[in-house]
Design an enzyme around this catalytic site. Structure first.
Site, PDB file in Angstrom:
ATOM      1  N   PHE A 145      49.047  46.176  35.841  1.00 63.55           N
ATOM      2  CA  PHE A 145      48.753  44.739  35.895  1.00 63.55           C
ATOM      3  C   PHE A 145      49.109  44.201  34.511  1.00 63.55           C
ATOM      4  O   PHE A 145      48.739  44.792  33.498  1.00 63.55           O
ATOM      5  CB  PHE A 145      47.258  44.553  36.193  1.00 63.55           C
ATOM      6  CG  PHE A 145      46.841  43.137  36.410  1.00 63.55           C
ATOM      7  CD1 PHE A 145      46.831  42.594  37.679  1.00 63.55           C
ATOM      8  CD2 PHE A 145      46.444  42.342  35.348  1.00 63.55           C
ATOM      9  CE1 PHE A 145      46.441  41.273  37.890  1.00 63.55           C
ATOM     10  CE2 PHE A 145      46.056  41.019  35.552  1.00 63.55           C
ATOM     11  CZ  PHE A 145      46.054  40.491  36.824  1.00 63.55           C
ATOM     12  N   ASP A 214      41.722  51.619  33.976  1.00 64.83           N
ATOM     13  CA  ASP A 214      41.403  50.274  34.453  1.00 64.83           C
ATOM     14  C   ASP A 214      41.058  50.394  35.936  1.00 64.83           C
ATOM     15  O   ASP A 214      41.891  50.779  36.753  1.00 64.83           O
ATOM     16  CB  ASP A 214      42.607  49.344  34.241  1.00 64.83           C
ATOM     17  CG  ASP A 214      42.298  47.910  34.649  1.00 64.83           C
ATOM     18  OD1 ASP A 214      41.506  47.716  35.594  1.00 64.83           O
ATOM     19  OD2 ASP A 214      42.863  46.986  34.029  1.00 64.83           O
ATOM     20  N   TYR A 239      34.794  40.697  39.852  1.00 68.36           N
ATOM     21  CA  TYR A 239      34.964  39.619  40.836  1.00 68.36           C
ATOM     22  C   TYR A 239      35.826  40.029  42.027  1.00 68.36           C
ATOM     23  O   TYR A 239      36.047  39.241  42.925  1.00 68.36           O
ATOM     24  CB  TYR A 239      35.538  38.353  40.171  1.00 68.36           C
ATOM     25  CG  TYR A 239      36.759  38.580  39.303  1.00 68.36           C
ATOM     26  CD1 TYR A 239      38.015  38.768  39.854  1.00 68.36           C
ATOM     27  CD2 TYR A 239      36.640  38.599  37.919  1.00 68.36           C
ATOM     28  CE1 TYR A 239      39.117  38.983  39.060  1.00 68.36           C
ATOM     29  CE2 TYR A 239      37.753  38.805  37.104  1.00 68.36           C
ATOM     30  CZ  TYR A 239      38.984  39.003  37.682  1.00 68.36           C
ATOM     31  OH  TYR A 239      40.074  39.221  36.885  1.00 68.36           O
ATOM     32  N   LYS A 240      36.321  41.265  42.036  1.00 71.06           N
ATOM     33  CA  LYS A 240      37.106  41.730  43.180  1.00 71.06           C
ATOM     34  C   LYS A 240      36.155  42.443  44.155  1.00 71.06           C
ATOM     35  O   LYS A 240      35.353  41.782  44.799  1.00 71.06           O
ATOM     36  CB  LYS A 240      38.263  42.613  42.692  1.00 71.06           C
ATOM     37  CG  LYS A 240      39.292  41.791  41.879  1.00 71.06           C
ATOM     38  CD  LYS A 240      40.367  42.604  41.204  1.00 71.06           C
ATOM     39  CE  LYS A 240      41.265  41.684  40.360  1.00 71.06           C
ATOM     40  NZ  LYS A 240      42.063  42.417  39.361  1.00 71.06           N
ATOM     41  N   ARG A 388      49.996  40.899  50.388  1.00 66.02           N
ATOM     42  CA  ARG A 388      48.890  41.825  50.108  1.00 66.02           C
ATOM     43  C   ARG A 388      47.717  41.508  51.024  1.00 66.02           C
ATOM     44  O   ARG A 388      47.312  40.359  51.151  1.00 66.02           O
ATOM     45  CB  ARG A 388      48.387  41.644  48.666  1.00 66.02           C
ATOM     46  CG  ARG A 388      49.113  42.388  47.626  1.00 66.02           C
ATOM     47  CD  ARG A 388      48.328  42.481  46.322  1.00 66.02           C
ATOM     48  NE  ARG A 388      47.337  41.434  46.091  1.00 66.02           N
ATOM     49  CZ  ARG A 388      46.465  41.445  45.084  1.00 66.02           C
ATOM     50  NH1 ARG A 388      46.436  42.450  44.236  1.00 66.02           N
ATOM     51  NH2 ARG A 388      45.612  40.444  44.926  1.00 66.02           N
TER      52      ARG A 388
HETATM   53  C1  LIG Z   1      42.438  41.776  38.143  1.00 69.78           C
HETATM   54  C2  LIG Z   1      42.905  42.675  37.049  1.00 69.78           C
HETATM   55  C3  LIG Z   1      42.722  42.345  35.704  1.00 69.78           C
HETATM   56  C4  LIG Z   1      42.142  41.003  35.363  1.00 69.78           C
HETATM   57  O1  LIG Z   1      41.901  40.817  33.999  1.00 69.78           O
HETATM   58  P1  LIG Z   1      41.054  39.557  33.560  1.00 69.78           P
HETATM   59  O2  LIG Z   1      40.925  39.683  32.110  1.00 69.78           O
HETATM   60  O3  LIG Z   1      39.762  39.602  34.309  1.00 69.78           O
HETATM   61  O4  LIG Z   1      41.800  38.325  33.969  1.00 69.78           O
HETATM   62  C5  LIG Z   1      43.091  43.265  34.749  1.00 69.78           C
HETATM   63  N1  LIG Z   1      43.634  44.449  35.087  1.00 69.78           N
HETATM   64  C6  LIG Z   1      43.843  44.795  36.377  1.00 69.78           C
HETATM   65  C7  LIG Z   1      44.418  46.124  36.725  1.00 69.78           C
HETATM   66  C8  LIG Z   1      43.502  43.901  37.391  1.00 69.78           C
HETATM   67  O5  LIG Z   1      43.730  44.229  38.658  1.00 69.78           O
END
Ligand SMILES: *Cc1c(COP(=O)(O)O)cnc(C)c1O
Length: 417
Positions: A145, A214, A239-240, A388
């Site tokens: 990500f 992560d 939040y997921k 997705r």
């Molecule tokens: C959703 C997600 C993030 C989000 O990072 P934020 O700082 O909360 O915006 C980071 N890494 C991964 C792998 C994600 O899926």
């Protein structure tokens, strides 16, 4: 650069008898589903199949009343007394301990706060410092990500390390005497591929490097086993799959064996051993508290705390079993309903390599997803061509999966290829 993703052509047999059977099977599967009753605990509407809980988890229905109390009584009436009397000050560690069993961590190792991006920064810099002299490389998941890559790059510039992009499949082999740490996504946000956390962690540690994971797309969807697999540091959002609400605070895991030497690059006063002494000199607190920075975002944090109630009595292994059954069934329905050749499955078929989403590539994907959402099937798009569909076992059922696949096939039939 990136590892090969399994691309399987799907499509074919859409005889009405088969369709009926799948719909009937969905009903039977839902009737037998022991997690099915959890759906009532969420604010959902019958008109929508919500398959975007891997981006924003649905609202647990009891959270608004809890937040009304937090705002009107704790803030409105108790005001500053709430830092002590309502437990605001200790919320980051308390809530960390509620996330801990979901990701396989013993208490005292997780602190909640800040965004995932900020926690990536803390974790990568701290890992580089923990690794010590002579290790000048940080391996970063080449399929990560994006935010993790951006932050790691900046962290590396600050610590004098070199970033080496490595696909997760090559991570174990890439670790060597110069590797300080590796930052890896447990599940690929785009393809839904699950990476080998136990194997990669073991290889990194054998090379003397630290494993930083992560967990954004795995926590709350499948067992992580942070302690069992010897992970060094981990971050994740809430939040997921944890349903904490838009922008709810993230978390940082620092394995107990590293806590005493954990040297935060953001040593805010909340991580001080005696914050209210207000001393000019910094002295780090012991334990998970050391991962804090500044004043916690109490409203979001307490919404998350309330949201975590839905996990009481839920075994993550059961969530995983249902997740795999759901994605299997969805892909089976897609194969049965969708016209030949219109979509390809990007998510691995092998259970050991699959997270909790089904990603399908198709032509004209932006228009297809827009039309799906208009017809009540909410997934999301990852440009240019990936649809997705996130499966959140606490509130998505088999009839949802069947309906989503059926409507997808209707949309594909109605729209030009
Ligand atoms: C959703 C997600 C993030 C989000 O990072 P934020 O700082 O909360 O915006 C980071 N890494 C991964 C792998 C994600 O899926």
């Amino acid at each position: 650069m990136s590892e090969t993703t399994t691309v399987t052509e799907t499509g074919g047999t859409s005889d009405p008898l088969g369709d009926e059977t799948l719909a009937q099977r969905a009903l039977a599967l839902d009737a037998a589903d022991e997690l099915g009753e959890h759906r009532e605990r969420f604010a959902l509407d019958a008109g929508t199949v919500y398959l975007d809980g891997n981006s924003l988890g649905a609202l647990p229905a009891h959270v608004p009343a809890r937040m009304a109390d937090v705002i009107t009584r704790e803030w409105g009436e108790l005001r500053i007394r709430s830092w002590d009397e309502s437990g605001w000050w200790t919320a980051p560690e308390r809530i960390g301990d509620r996330i801990a069993p979901i990701v396989g961590a013993a208490p005292g190792q997780i602190v909640v706060g800040d965004s995932t991006s900020v926690n990536v920064f803390k974790a990568v810099v701290a890992a580089a410092r923990l690794a010590g002299e002579g290790r000048d490389e940080i391996l970063v998941d080449a399929t990560t990500f994006p935010t993790d890559g951006y932050i790691a790059e900046s962290a590396a510039r600050m610590t004098g390390h070199r970033i080496v992009p490595v696909a997760p499949a090559g991570m174990a082999g890439a670790a060597g005497p110069r590797t300080a740490a590796a930052l890896v996504n447990h599940v690929d946000y785009r393809t839904g591929r699950l990476h080998d956390l136990p194997g990669i962690t073991a290889a990194l540690r054998a090379a003397g490097a630290l494993a930083v994971w992560d967990l954004c797309h795995s926590a709350g969807a499948l067992p992580v086993g942070l302690d069992a697999h010897g992970v060094d540091l981990a971050v994740g959002c809430t939040y997921k799959y944890l349903n904490g609400g838009p922008g709810s605070p993230a978390y940082l895991y620092v394995a107990e064996r590293h806590q005493a030497a954990f040297d935060s690059p953001l040593p805010g006063w909340n991580s001080h051993s005696d914050p209210f002494a207000m001393t000019p000199g910094y002295e780090a607190a012991a334990g998970a508290v050391r991962g804090r920075v500044g004043t916690p975002d109490i409203l979001s944090m307490l919404a998350l705390e309330a949201a975590l109630d839905v996990w009481d009595g839920v075994a993550i292994e059961d969530v995983r079993a249902k997740s795999l059954a759901l994605t299997d069934f969805f892909l089976e329905c897609v194969r049965a309903y969708v016209p030949e050749g219109r979509v390809a499955t990007v998510t691995p078929e092998a259970h050991g390599e699959r997270g909790s989403q089904a990603a399908l590539s198709c032509a004209n994907a932006p228009a297809v997803m827009a039309e799906l959402i208009r017809r009540g099937v909410v997934g999301d798009l990852r440009r240019p061509d990936v649809l997705r569909f996130g499966f959140t076992p606490l509130y998505v059922g088999f009839a949802d999966a069947e309906r989503a696949a059926r409507i997808l096939s209707e949309v594909l039939t109605d729209l030009p290829a």
